[in-house]
Scaffold this motif. Structure first.
Motif, PDB file in Angstrom:
ATOM      1  N   ALA A 128      10.951   8.293  -6.064  1.00  0.00           N
ATOM      2  CA  ALA A 128      10.228   7.205  -6.731  1.00  0.00           C
ATOM      3  C   ALA A 128      10.981   5.886  -6.595  1.00  0.00           C
ATOM      4  CB  ALA A 128      10.003   7.539  -8.201  1.00  0.00           C
ATOM      5  N   THR A 129      12.295   5.924  -6.703  1.00  0.00           N
ATOM      6  CA  THR A 129      13.113   4.717  -6.550  1.00  0.00           C
ATOM      7  C   THR A 129      12.999   4.176  -5.130  1.00  0.00           C
ATOM      8  OG1 THR A 129      14.640   5.437  -8.277  1.00  0.00           O
ATOM      9  CG2 THR A 129      15.472   3.804  -6.700  1.00  0.00           C
ATOM     10  N   MET A 130      13.038   5.068  -4.140  1.00  0.00           N
ATOM     11  CA  MET A 130      12.892   4.642  -2.745  1.00  0.00           C
ATOM     12  C   MET A 130      11.522   4.008  -2.508  1.00  0.00           C
ATOM     13  SD  MET A 130      14.609   7.894  -0.769  1.00  0.00           S
ATOM     14  CE  MET A 130      14.268   7.269   0.865  1.00  0.00           C
ATOM     15  N   VAL A 131      10.478   4.652  -3.029  1.00  0.00           N
ATOM     16  CA  VAL A 131       9.112   4.134  -2.858  1.00  0.00           C
ATOM     17  C   VAL A 131       9.000   2.744  -3.471  1.00  0.00           C
ATOM     18  CG1 VAL A 131       6.699   4.451  -3.584  1.00  0.00           C
ATOM     19  CG2 VAL A 131       8.000   6.393  -2.667  1.00  0.00           C
ATOM     20  N   ARG A 132       9.458   2.599  -4.711  1.00  0.00           N
ATOM     21  CA  ARG A 132       9.376   1.289  -5.388  1.00  0.00           C
ATOM     22  C   ARG A 132      10.161   0.215  -4.620  1.00  0.00           C
ATOM     23  NH1 ARG A 132       8.914   4.250 -10.262  1.00  0.00           N
ATOM     24  NH2 ARG A 132       7.054   3.541 -11.350  1.00  0.00           N
ATOM     25  N   ALA A 133      11.362   0.559  -4.175  1.00  0.00           N
ATOM     26  CA  ALA A 133      12.180  -0.418  -3.454  1.00  0.00           C
ATOM     27  C   ALA A 133      11.478  -0.886  -2.183  1.00  0.00           C
ATOM     28  CB  ALA A 133      13.547   0.174  -3.124  1.00  0.00           C
ATOM     29  N   MET A 174       0.841  -1.174   0.000  1.00  0.00           N
ATOM     30  CA  MET A 174       0.000   0.000   0.000  1.00  0.00           C
ATOM     31  C   MET A 174       0.884   1.233   0.000  1.00  0.00           C
ATOM     32  SD  MET A 174      -2.754   2.119   0.889  1.00  0.00           S
ATOM     33  CE  MET A 174      -3.919   0.851   0.641  1.00  0.00           C
ATOM     34  N   LEU A 175       0.625   2.142  -0.923  1.00  0.00           N
ATOM     35  CA  LEU A 175       1.286   3.446  -0.970  1.00  0.00           C
ATOM     36  C   LEU A 175       0.296   4.489  -0.504  1.00  0.00           C
ATOM     37  CD1 LEU A 175       3.424   5.552  -1.770  1.00  0.00           C
ATOM     38  CD2 LEU A 175       2.570   5.372  -4.134  1.00  0.00           C
ATOM     39  N   LEU A 176       0.672   5.214   0.528  1.00  0.00           N
ATOM     40  CA  LEU A 176      -0.158   6.280   1.065  1.00  0.00           C
ATOM     41  C   LEU A 176       0.587   7.594   0.834  1.00  0.00           C
ATOM     42  CD1 LEU A 176      -2.100   5.888   4.301  1.00  0.00           C
ATOM     43  CD2 LEU A 176      -1.013   8.037   3.836  1.00  0.00           C
ATOM     44  N   VAL A 177       0.000   8.513   0.081  1.00  0.00           N
ATOM     45  CA  VAL A 177       0.624   9.792  -0.239  1.00  0.00           C
ATOM     46  C   VAL A 177      -0.118  10.884   0.500  1.00  0.00           C
ATOM     47  CG1 VAL A 177       1.262  11.394  -2.087  1.00  0.00           C
ATOM     48  CG2 VAL A 177       1.264   8.926  -2.536  1.00  0.00           C
ATOM     49  N   ILE A 178       0.631  11.684   1.278  1.00  0.00           N
ATOM     50  CA  ILE A 178       0.051  12.806   2.021  1.00  0.00           C
ATOM     51  C   ILE A 178       0.753  14.067   1.556  1.00  0.00           C
ATOM     52  CG2 ILE A 178      -0.382  13.816   4.291  1.00  0.00           C
ATOM     53  CD1 ILE A 178      -0.201  10.955   5.448  1.00  0.00           C
ATOM     54  N   ARG A 179      -0.016  14.951   0.922  1.00  0.00           N
ATOM     55  CA  ARG A 179       0.537  16.170   0.338  1.00  0.00           C
ATOM     56  C   ARG A 179      -0.155  17.391   0.932  1.00  0.00           C
ATOM     57  NH1 ARG A 179      -1.153  16.854  -4.476  1.00  0.00           N
ATOM     58  NH2 ARG A 179       0.594  18.093  -5.188  1.00  0.00           N
ATOM     59  N   GLY A 180       0.501  18.530   0.794  1.00  0.00           N
ATOM     60  CA  GLY A 180      -0.078  19.788   1.248  1.00  0.00           C
ATOM     61  C   GLY A 180       1.004  20.843   1.310  1.00  0.00           C
ATOM     62  N   ASN A 181       0.593  22.047   1.549  1.00  0.00           N
ATOM     63  CA  ASN A 181       1.533  23.165   1.640  1.00  0.00           C
ATOM     64  C   ASN A 181       2.351  23.096   2.918  1.00  0.00           C
ATOM     65  OD1 ASN A 181       1.160  25.050  -0.698  1.00  0.00           O
ATOM     66  ND2 ASN A 181      -0.971  24.818  -0.073  1.00  0.00           N
ATOM     67  N   SER A 182       3.433  23.871   2.945  1.00  0.00           N
ATOM     68  CA  SER A 182       4.251  23.996   4.138  1.00  0.00           C
ATOM     69  C   SER A 182       3.368  24.461   5.287  1.00  0.00           C
ATOM     70  CB  SER A 182       5.363  25.012   3.885  1.00  0.00           C
ATOM     71  OG  SER A 182       6.192  25.121   5.011  1.00  0.00           O
TER      72      SER A 182
END
Length: 189
Positions: free
Chosen positions: A57-62, A1-9
């Protein structure tokens, strides 16, 4: 499972990601954009020469390929990271969240940090991008009106991470963790 949390500073993404990982426990890798970009690569944001998007992206995939769940957090501006994130989100089971916090509230939250980074509100204004959504299926917008507890609980529940089993060697197959999980066999000498 990839969970992406984005937002401004100052939106609360790092604190939220760290708490989600703490609650999940072993088996979830946390990848923080700022740490990768500033500490590991010592890279300034933006520009065509940046290495951080592909490195992340490489870290996430690994990590995903090694059976870790991954929590990726950061500003991750769509213009700089969108072309890298969208294929990852399409390739792996994913949940994507955007913490939609007004500029004034990001400044207030930044000022209340235990250790705020030394930037002015004007610098933060230059970084601010209103509703910088990736436009991926299922992307969820979290409003600033939600409490921290509700944000973390919502992310863990709606992503499925709160119910997902750890698949990594630690804790699923690690002898050390298995020993800790084994019931005690009588009193210790």
């Amino acid at each position: 499972m990839l969970l992406v949390i984005r937002g401004n500073s100052g939106s609360g993404k790092t604190t939220t990601a760290r708490e989600a990982r703490r609650r999940y426990g072993r088996g979830a890798a946390l990848i923080e954009q700022d740490h990768v970009r500033r500490v590991i690569l010592r890279e300034h944001g933006g520009g065509p020469e940046q290495v951080a998007p592909d490195f992340i992206a490489t870290m996430v995939r690994a990590a995903l390929d090694a059976d870790y769940h991954v929590i990726l957090e950061g500003i991750l501006h769509t213009g700089q990271y969108g072309d890298t994130l969208r294929p990852l989100i399409a390739e792996y089971p994913s949940a994507c969240y955007y913490l939609d916090v007004s500029f004034d509230e990001t400044v207030r939250r930044h000022e209340r940090r235990e250790q705020p980074i030394p930037v002015t509100a004007e610098t933060m204004r230059g970084w601010y991008a209103e509703r910088d959504l990736l436009g991926v299926p299922g992307e969820r917008v979290i409003p600033e009106s939600m409490s921290f507890e509700d944000v973390v609980t919502t992310i863990l529940h709606t992503s499925g991470l709160g119910r997902a089993a750890a698949l990594t060697p630690c804790p699923a197959r690690c002898p050390r963790c298995a020993e800790k999980a084994a019931p005690a066999s009588g009193p210790r000498p």
